[in-house]
Motif scaffolding. Structure first.
Motif, PDB file in Angstrom:
ATOM      1  N   ASN A 153       0.823  -1.213   0.000  1.00  0.00           N
ATOM      2  CA  ASN A 153       0.000   0.000   0.000  1.00  0.00           C
ATOM      3  C   ASN A 153       0.858   1.263   0.000  1.00  0.00           C
ATOM      4  OD1 ASN A 153      -2.820  -1.213   0.491  1.00  0.00           O
ATOM      5  ND2 ASN A 153      -1.539  -2.175   2.047  1.00  0.00           N
ATOM      6  N   ASN A 201       0.820   3.898  -1.646  1.00  0.00           N
ATOM      7  CA  ASN A 201       0.105   5.172  -1.775  1.00  0.00           C
ATOM      8  C   ASN A 201      -0.200   5.811  -0.419  1.00  0.00           C
ATOM      9  OD1 ASN A 201      -1.879   2.955  -1.425  1.00  0.00           O
ATOM     10  ND2 ASN A 201      -3.374   4.618  -1.519  1.00  0.00           N
ATOM     11  N   ARG A 202      -0.160   5.035   0.648  1.00  0.00           N
ATOM     12  CA  ARG A 202      -0.461   5.563   1.986  1.00  0.00           C
ATOM     13  C   ARG A 202       0.725   6.294   2.605  1.00  0.00           C
ATOM     14  NH1 ARG A 202      -3.055  -0.010   4.395  1.00  0.00           N
ATOM     15  NH2 ARG A 202      -4.952  -0.013   3.128  1.00  0.00           N
ATOM     16  N   HIS A 203       1.933   6.107   2.079  1.00  0.00           N
ATOM     17  CA  HIS A 203       3.122   6.648   2.723  1.00  0.00           C
ATOM     18  C   HIS A 203       4.199   7.010   1.708  1.00  0.00           C
ATOM     19  CE1 HIS A 203       2.464   2.267   3.495  1.00  0.00           C
ATOM     20  NE2 HIS A 203       3.385   2.222   2.566  1.00  0.00           N
ATOM     21  N   ASP A 231      -1.134   0.565   9.459  1.00  0.00           N
ATOM     22  CA  ASP A 231      -0.165   0.884   8.420  1.00  0.00           C
ATOM     23  C   ASP A 231       0.318   2.317   8.632  1.00  0.00           C
ATOM     24  OD1 ASP A 231       1.443   0.580   6.178  1.00  0.00           O
ATOM     25  OD2 ASP A 231      -0.200   0.611   4.734  1.00  0.00           O
ATOM     26  N   VAL A 248       0.848   6.013   7.794  1.00  0.00           N
ATOM     27  CA  VAL A 248       0.113   6.987   6.978  1.00  0.00           C
ATOM     28  C   VAL A 248       0.796   8.353   6.955  1.00  0.00           C
ATOM     29  CG1 VAL A 248      -2.112   5.832   7.282  1.00  0.00           C
ATOM     30  CG2 VAL A 248      -1.424   7.657   8.876  1.00  0.00           C
ATOM     31  N   TYR A 298      -2.235   4.354  11.358  1.00  0.00           N
ATOM     32  CA  TYR A 298      -3.687   4.322  11.543  1.00  0.00           C
ATOM     33  C   TYR A 298      -4.143   2.888  11.278  1.00  0.00           C
ATOM     34  CZ  TYR A 298      -4.254   9.481  10.998  1.00  0.00           C
ATOM     35  OH  TYR A 298      -4.215  10.851  11.125  1.00  0.00           O
ATOM     36  N   CYS A 336      -6.017   0.590   9.141  1.00  0.00           N
ATOM     37  CA  CYS A 336      -6.376   0.702   7.726  1.00  0.00           C
ATOM     38  C   CYS A 336      -7.202  -0.483   7.230  1.00  0.00           C
ATOM     39  CB  CYS A 336      -5.112   0.861   6.884  1.00  0.00           C
ATOM     40  SG  CYS A 336      -4.266   2.438   7.155  1.00  0.00           S
ATOM     41  N   GLU A 371      -8.666  12.315   6.895  1.00  0.00           N
ATOM     42  CA  GLU A 371      -7.365  12.047   6.258  1.00  0.00           C
ATOM     43  C   GLU A 371      -7.292  10.595   5.796  1.00  0.00           C
ATOM     44  OE1 GLU A 371      -4.151  12.867   8.953  1.00  0.00           O
ATOM     45  OE2 GLU A 371      -4.735  14.973   9.165  1.00  0.00           O
ATOM     46  N   LEU A 372      -7.707   9.679   6.660  1.00  0.00           N
ATOM     47  CA  LEU A 372      -7.696   8.255   6.309  1.00  0.00           C
ATOM     48  C   LEU A 372      -8.503   8.015   5.038  1.00  0.00           C
ATOM     49  CD1 LEU A 372      -7.075   5.239   6.992  1.00  0.00           C
ATOM     50  CD2 LEU A 372      -9.230   5.254   8.279  1.00  0.00           C
ATOM     51  N   LEU A 401      -7.037   8.085   1.610  1.00  0.00           N
ATOM     52  CA  LEU A 401      -6.144   6.992   1.218  1.00  0.00           C
ATOM     53  C   LEU A 401      -6.886   5.777   0.665  1.00  0.00           C
ATOM     54  CD1 LEU A 401      -3.780   7.147   4.317  1.00  0.00           C
ATOM     55  CD2 LEU A 401      -3.437   8.210   2.067  1.00  0.00           C
TER      56      LEU A 401
END
Length: 189
Positions: free
Chosen positions: A28, A30-32, A65, A67, A79, A81, A130-131, A134
């Motif tokens: 994932n 794209n989350r970080h 995961d 974030v 957070y 996820c 914010e979550l 994602l």
């Protein structure tokens, strides 16, 4: 020899959790964006109590995961996820006061108490939003979010979900609980 802390994983458990977190991190990206896993792992390995809290998040179905990264404090932000509100944290009223106020059909615990036991914070409304940037989370469930004190003083609490391509924030009595409502947490490492 010192007794093993209750909030500490064995070396094998730590290694196993770090492997799970690394796979999720890589899957994932794209989350970080811009965060290097090796730096995250170094922080995790030097914070055994935080690693224990992440394990609690994982055990209850949160799928934690990374974030974000706070440059000022040099902390990585995790957070929950999981696609839906964590299964092991549902059917909870909002806080201890709400739990104590129930005369019958009390749930096993409250969201705030369980978060404290786990060493994590419940997501705020802003963090929840914010979550949702994602991915699409809580499309079938809902999650308690940190409730402002003025609402809580009046007996209410707020929760959120994602429907019709939008985040919705709702209110309910703090003593209510539902099989499809849990809570999502955050942890800084």
């Amino acid at each position: 020899m010192a007794a093993k802390s209750i909030k500490e994983l064995s070396p094998e458990e730590s290694e196993q959790l770090i492997t799970v977190l690394k796979k999720r991190f890589e899957k994932n990206r794209n989350r970080h964006i811009g965060i290097d896993w090796d730096n995250v792992q170094t922080k995790l390995e030097s914070n055994t109590e935080k690693l224990w809290s992440l394990n609690e998040m994982e055990k209850t179905g949160g799928e934690p995961d990374v974030v974000g990264h706070d440059e000022k404090t040099n902390e990585y932000i995790f957070y929950d996820c999981s696609a839906e509100s964590p299964k092991g944290r549902r059917s909870l009223c909002y806080d201890r006061e709400a739990l104590d106020s129930r005369k019958e059909f009390k749930p096993e615990n409250s969201a705030i108490d369980l978060a404290n036991e786990m060493g994590i914070e419940i997501l705020t409304e802003a963090e929840y939003r914010e979550l949702q940037q994602l991915g699409d989370f809580d499309t079938k469930t809902s999650s308690w979010v940190k409730t402002p004190s003025d609402i809580r003083k009046l007996g209410g609490a707020i929760f959120a979900d994602f429907r019709y391509a939008n985040v919705f924030i709702y209110h309910n009595g703090a003593s209510s609980y539902y099989a499809v409502r849990g809570f999502r947490g955050s942890l800084r490492v």
